[in-house]
Motif scaffolding. Sequence first.
Motif, PDB file in Angstrom:
ATOM      1  N   PHE A  99      -6.678 -39.325   0.968  1.00 31.10           N
ATOM      2  CA  PHE A  99      -5.259 -39.595   1.086  1.00 31.10           C
ATOM      3  C   PHE A  99      -4.541 -38.879  -0.054  1.00 31.10           C
ATOM      4  O   PHE A  99      -5.169 -38.452  -1.018  1.00 31.10           O
ATOM      5  N   ARG A 100      -3.238 -38.774   0.061  1.00 27.79           N
ATOM      6  CA  ARG A 100      -2.485 -38.206  -1.059  1.00 27.79           C
ATOM      7  C   ARG A 100      -1.108 -38.834  -1.120  1.00 27.79           C
ATOM      8  O   ARG A 100      -0.590 -39.350  -0.124  1.00 27.79           O
ATOM      9  N   GLN A 101      -0.520 -38.751  -2.300  1.00 28.40           N
ATOM     10  CA  GLN A 101       0.849 -39.202  -2.480  1.00 28.40           C
ATOM     11  C   GLN A 101       1.595 -38.095  -3.205  1.00 28.40           C
ATOM     12  O   GLN A 101       1.316 -37.796  -4.385  1.00 28.40           O
ATOM     13  N   ARG A 102       2.494 -37.471  -2.500  1.00 32.47           N
ATOM     14  CA  ARG A 102       3.321 -36.421  -3.075  1.00 32.47           C
ATOM     15  C   ARG A 102       4.499 -37.036  -3.809  1.00 32.47           C
ATOM     16  O   ARG A 102       4.897 -38.166  -3.507  1.00 32.47           O
ATOM     17  N   PRO A 103       5.086 -36.339  -4.757  1.00 33.39           N
ATOM     18  CA  PRO A 103       6.203 -36.889  -5.524  1.00 33.39           C
ATOM     19  C   PRO A 103       7.328 -37.357  -4.612  1.00 33.39           C
ATOM     20  O   PRO A 103       7.800 -36.603  -3.740  1.00 33.39           O
ATOM     21  N   GLY A 104       7.733 -38.593  -4.770  1.00 30.90           N
ATOM     22  CA  GLY A 104       8.832 -39.139  -3.993  1.00 30.90           C
ATOM     23  C   GLY A 104       8.498 -39.480  -2.555  1.00 30.90           C
ATOM     24  O   GLY A 104       9.398 -39.830  -1.774  1.00 30.90           O
ATOM     25  N   LYS A 105       7.221 -39.383  -2.193  1.00 30.70           N
ATOM     26  CA  LYS A 105       6.820 -39.651  -0.804  1.00 30.70           C
ATOM     27  C   LYS A 105       5.864 -40.833  -0.747  1.00 30.70           C
ATOM     28  O   LYS A 105       5.270 -41.233  -1.736  1.00 30.70           O
ATOM     29  N   ASP A 106       5.700 -41.386   0.466  1.00 30.05           N
ATOM     30  CA  ASP A 106       4.708 -42.427   0.672  1.00 30.05           C
ATOM     31  C   ASP A 106       3.302 -41.825   0.685  1.00 30.05           C
ATOM     32  O   ASP A 106       3.127 -40.640   0.979  1.00 30.05           O
ATOM     33  N   ARG A 107       2.335 -42.652   0.390  1.00 35.91           N
ATOM     34  CA  ARG A 107       0.945 -42.211   0.483  1.00 35.91           C
ATOM     35  C   ARG A 107       0.616 -41.934   1.954  1.00 35.91           C
ATOM     36  O   ARG A 107       1.024 -42.692   2.838  1.00 35.91           O
ATOM     37  N   GLU A 108      -0.130 -40.851   2.192  1.00 37.87           N
ATOM     38  CA  GLU A 108      -0.443 -40.459   3.562  1.00 37.87           C
ATOM     39  C   GLU A 108      -1.939 -40.188   3.717  1.00 37.87           C
ATOM     40  O   GLU A 108      -2.616 -39.755   2.785  1.00 37.87           O
ATOM     41  N   ALA A 109      -2.416 -40.435   4.922  1.00 39.26           N
ATOM     42  CA  ALA A 109      -3.819 -40.171   5.235  1.00 39.26           C
ATOM     43  C   ALA A 109      -4.000 -38.704   5.605  1.00 39.26           C
ATOM     44  O   ALA A 109      -3.185 -38.146   6.341  1.00 39.26           O
ATOM     45  N   LEU A 110      -5.063 -38.107   5.090  1.00 41.23           N
ATOM     46  CA  LEU A 110      -5.331 -36.691   5.337  1.00 41.23           C
ATOM     47  C   LEU A 110      -6.543 -36.461   6.226  1.00 41.23           C
ATOM     48  O   LEU A 110      -6.506 -35.623   7.123  1.00 41.23           O
ATOM     49  N   ALA A 111      -7.633 -37.153   5.922  1.00 48.21           N
ATOM     50  CA  ALA A 111      -8.882 -36.893   6.642  1.00 48.21           C
ATOM     51  C   ALA A 111      -9.784 -38.108   6.488  1.00 48.21           C
ATOM     52  O   ALA A 111      -9.715 -38.813   5.481  1.00 48.21           O
ATOM     53  N   VAL A 112     -10.604 -38.319   7.484  1.00 53.77           N
ATOM     54  CA  VAL A 112     -11.528 -39.446   7.444  1.00 53.77           C
ATOM     55  C   VAL A 112     -12.860 -39.004   8.016  1.00 53.77           C
ATOM     56  O   VAL A 112     -12.923 -38.116   8.876  1.00 53.77           O
ATOM     57  N   LEU A 113     -13.920 -39.616   7.481  1.00 53.35           N
ATOM     58  CA  LEU A 113     -15.273 -39.325   7.948  1.00 53.35           C
ATOM     59  C   LEU A 113     -15.988 -40.650   8.164  1.00 53.35           C
ATOM     60  O   LEU A 113     -16.012 -41.492   7.265  1.00 53.35           O
ATOM     61  N   TRP A 114     -16.538 -40.814   9.364  1.00 53.03           N
ATOM     62  CA  TRP A 114     -17.330 -42.000   9.644  1.00 53.03           C
ATOM     63  C   TRP A 114     -18.760 -41.697   9.223  1.00 53.03           C
ATOM     64  O   TRP A 114     -19.400 -40.784   9.762  1.00 53.03           O
ATOM     65  N   ILE A 115     -19.263 -42.476   8.267  1.00 54.90           N
ATOM     66  CA  ILE A 115     -20.527 -42.166   7.614  1.00 54.90           C
ATOM     67  C   ILE A 115     -21.679 -42.138   8.617  1.00 54.90           C
ATOM     68  O   ILE A 115     -22.512 -41.250   8.589  1.00 54.90           O
ATOM     69  N   GLY A 116     -21.718 -43.108   9.531  1.00 58.89           N
ATOM     70  CA  GLY A 116     -22.848 -43.199  10.445  1.00 58.89           C
ATOM     71  C   GLY A 116     -22.995 -41.993  11.344  1.00 58.89           C
ATOM     72  O   GLY A 116     -24.055 -41.394  11.443  1.00 58.89           O
ATOM     73  N   GLY A 117     -21.932 -41.612  12.005  1.00 57.83           N
ATOM     74  CA  GLY A 117     -22.018 -40.517  12.955  1.00 57.83           C
ATOM     75  C   GLY A 117     -21.471 -39.206  12.453  1.00 57.83           C
ATOM     76  O   GLY A 117     -21.546 -38.198  13.138  1.00 57.83           O
ATOM     77  N   ALA A 118     -20.892 -39.210  11.255  1.00 57.51           N
ATOM     78  CA  ALA A 118     -20.319 -37.997  10.671  1.00 57.51           C
ATOM     79  C   ALA A 118     -19.146 -37.455  11.470  1.00 57.51           C
ATOM     80  O   ALA A 118     -18.796 -36.287  11.338  1.00 57.51           O
ATOM     81  N   THR A 119     -18.527 -38.283  12.280  1.00 56.12           N
ATOM     82  CA  THR A 119     -17.313 -37.860  12.971  1.00 56.12           C
ATOM     83  C   THR A 119     -16.183 -37.714  11.963  1.00 56.12           C
ATOM     84  O   THR A 119     -16.056 -38.515  11.037  1.00 56.12           O
ATOM     85  N   THR A 120     -15.372 -36.682  12.150  1.00 55.30           N
ATOM     86  CA  THR A 120     -14.247 -36.453  11.251  1.00 55.30           C
ATOM     87  C   THR A 120     -12.939 -36.361  12.029  1.00 55.30           C
ATOM     88  O   THR A 120     -12.917 -35.971  13.194  1.00 55.30           O
ATOM     89  N   THR A 121     -11.865 -36.727  11.367  1.00 55.77           N
ATOM     90  CA  THR A 121     -10.523 -36.623  11.934  1.00 55.77           C
ATOM     91  C   THR A 121      -9.585 -36.161  10.827  1.00 55.77           C
ATOM     92  O   THR A 121      -9.760 -36.553   9.667  1.00 55.77           O
ATOM     93  N   TYR A 122      -8.582 -35.341  11.198  1.00 52.23           N
ATOM     94  CA  TYR A 122      -7.663 -34.770  10.217  1.00 52.23           C
ATOM     95  C   TYR A 122      -6.220 -34.964  10.632  1.00 52.23           C
ATOM     96  O   TYR A 122      -5.882 -34.966  11.813  1.00 52.23           O
ATOM     97  N   ALA A 123      -5.379 -35.084   9.627  1.00 53.45           N
ATOM     98  CA  ALA A 123      -3.941 -35.052   9.877  1.00 53.45           C
ATOM     99  C   ALA A 123      -3.538 -33.623  10.248  1.00 53.45           C
ATOM    100  O   ALA A 123      -4.151 -32.651   9.770  1.00 53.45           O
TER     101      ALA A 123
END
Length: 121
Positions: free
Chosen positions: A35-59
């Motif tokens: 995740f990241r939080q840019r100056p003056g912005k809300d925190r946002e999700a960028l990428a996720v990885l499911w450990i068991g199956g190694a599936t990934t998803t991206y913003a």
Amino acid sequence: QLVESGGGSVQPGGSLRLSCAAGRYTYKRNCMGWFRQRPGKDREALAVLWIGGATTTYADSVKGRFTISRDNAKNTVYLQMNSLKSEDTALYYCACAADPSPWWLLAQYNYWGQGTQVTVS
């Protein structure tokens, strides 16, 4: 616990690789995300990885430029960031959750690191 590292300053077009070292119990939770939080912005999700199956998803904002990966032997998750832009300047966090749905909903992530700063200029 989660500990991020690898942040720093880089010129536009450059690359950085962030690391997130997790305690063994934390790493066994199903899902690790960046995740990241840019100056003056809300925190946002960028990428996720499911450990068991190694599936990934991206913003959409990072798809094709950022890659999330893992090293199970080291209980570590990485975020490879390429083609960095000035708008990628932010405090970057890793976090984990059991099975977040939707994946981008921050409230579902129980454990957070302290963040690592990335500056692109």
